[in-house]
Design an enzyme around this catalytic site. Structure first.
Site, PDB file in Angstrom:
ATOM      1  N   ASN A  42       1.847  -0.996   1.459  1.00 32.89           N
ATOM      2  CA  ASN A  42       3.154  -0.622   0.977  1.00 32.89           C
ATOM      3  C   ASN A  42       3.030   0.013  -0.471  1.00 32.89           C
ATOM      4  O   ASN A  42       2.125  -0.342  -1.382  1.00 32.89           O
ATOM      5  CB  ASN A  42       3.958  -2.022   0.971  1.00 32.89           C
ATOM      6  CG  ASN A  42       5.481  -2.166   0.256  1.00 32.89           C
ATOM      7  OD1 ASN A  42       6.052  -1.075   0.685  1.00 32.89           O
ATOM      8  ND2 ASN A  42       5.653  -3.025  -0.737  1.00 32.89           N
ATOM      9  N   HIS A  83       4.968  -0.013  -4.132  1.00 33.58           N
ATOM     10  CA  HIS A  83       6.265  -0.925  -4.639  1.00 33.58           C
ATOM     11  C   HIS A  83       6.305  -0.392  -5.988  1.00 33.58           C
ATOM     12  O   HIS A  83       5.346  -0.175  -6.718  1.00 33.58           O
ATOM     13  CB  HIS A  83       5.680  -2.311  -4.632  1.00 33.58           C
ATOM     14  CG  HIS A  83       6.600  -3.271  -5.464  1.00 33.58           C
ATOM     15  ND1 HIS A  83       7.951  -3.710  -4.895  1.00 33.58           N
ATOM     16  CD2 HIS A  83       6.925  -3.972  -6.613  1.00 33.58           C
ATOM     17  CE1 HIS A  83       8.347  -4.465  -5.620  1.00 33.58           C
ATOM     18  NE2 HIS A  83       7.941  -4.346  -6.592  1.00 33.58           N
ATOM     19  N   SER A 100       2.943   0.644  -7.333  1.00 31.82           N
ATOM     20  CA  SER A 100       1.320  -0.081  -7.120  1.00 31.82           C
ATOM     21  C   SER A 100       1.383   0.251  -5.477  1.00 31.82           C
ATOM     22  O   SER A 100       2.502   0.318  -4.754  1.00 31.82           O
ATOM     23  CB  SER A 100       1.396  -1.707  -7.221  1.00 31.82           C
ATOM     24  OG  SER A 100       1.590  -1.871  -8.610  1.00 31.82           O
ATOM     25  N   ASP A 147       5.007  -8.720  -1.679  1.00 35.60           N
ATOM     26  CA  ASP A 147       4.400  -7.955  -2.844  1.00 35.60           C
ATOM     27  C   ASP A 147       3.106  -8.529  -3.335  1.00 35.60           C
ATOM     28  O   ASP A 147       2.848  -8.421  -4.635  1.00 35.60           O
ATOM     29  CB  ASP A 147       5.337  -7.724  -3.898  1.00 35.60           C
ATOM     30  CG  ASP A 147       6.489  -6.904  -3.267  1.00 35.60           C
ATOM     31  OD1 ASP A 147       6.496  -6.062  -2.184  1.00 35.60           O
ATOM     32  OD2 ASP A 147       7.774  -6.971  -3.693  1.00 35.60           O
TER      33      ASP A 147
END
Ligand code: GAR
Length: 188
Positions: free
Chosen positions: A107, A109, A136, A145
């Site tokens: 992912n 973020h 990130s 996260d």
């Protein structure tokens, strides 16, 4: 360690909105086997279709998350996806889905994790008086996260920045960071 075969894994990108990170990944030459969305009207889906990419769109509304994720899984399997890249995908994946794809979902973020997990990252960084924000790329785990950070890019917070101005500056960094880190990830 990157392998030296030049072979990369097939990537499925999950989006919920405009898809600018998806566009950056496609334009960087990532092997995108499918673009999928929980929002059938996501702007990024139209771009993906226009660029000849396979797409899948289904809303969980009305059918529930288990049925939605089961259908998503079939689509990912049919497209022979090996790695999932979340790119502005704004829905939490179930623990079962994450477990089934353990270590194979990444992912992007918009914060310097572990700072500012969740939403409103830019407003929170400004309110805290931080001098730097950033983005990130991390491995997705069941905890929001919180998975291993694979790479980050720092962005200065300038006097007078509001959340939108900072978000726009961080987004430029996202478009550099994500293709670079994902290209490494699909080779390992
Ligand atoms: C990006 O800034 C991304 O980092 C963020 O949403 C935006 C999506 O933009 N993701 C999250 O906040 C995930 N929690 P995009 O659709 O143009 O790529």
């Amino acid at each position: 360690m990157p392998n030296d075969t030049g072979v990369t894994k097939r990537v499925g990108i999950l989006i919920s909105g405009r898809g600018s990170n998806m566009m950056a990944l496609v334009e960087a030459g990532i092997d995108v086997a499918l673009v999928a969305s929980d929002k059938p009207d996501a702007a990024g889906l139209a771009w993906a279709r226009d660029h000849g990419l396979s797409t899948f769109a289904l809303s969980p509304k009305g059918i529930g998350k288990p049925a939605y994720e089961a259908a998503l899984n079939v689509a990912l399997g049919d497209a022979e996806v090996e790695v999932i890249a979340l790119a502005g995908y704004m829905r939490l994946l179930s623990d079962a889905f994450v477990a089934a794809w353990r270590g194979r979902i990444v992912n992007i973020h918009p914060s310097l994790l572990p700072k500012y997990k969740g939403l409103d990252t830019h407003a929170r960084a400004i309110a805290a008086g931080d001098a730097e924000a950033g983005c990130s790329v991390h491995v997705v785990t069941e905890e929001l996260d919180a998975g291993e950070v694979l790479g980050q890019e720092l962005v200065p917070i300038l006097p007078g920045d509001d959340a939108d101005a900072l978000a726009a500056r961080v987004l430029i960094a996202e478009h550099r960071l994500y293709p670079r880190i994902l290209a490494e990830f699909v080779r390992r």
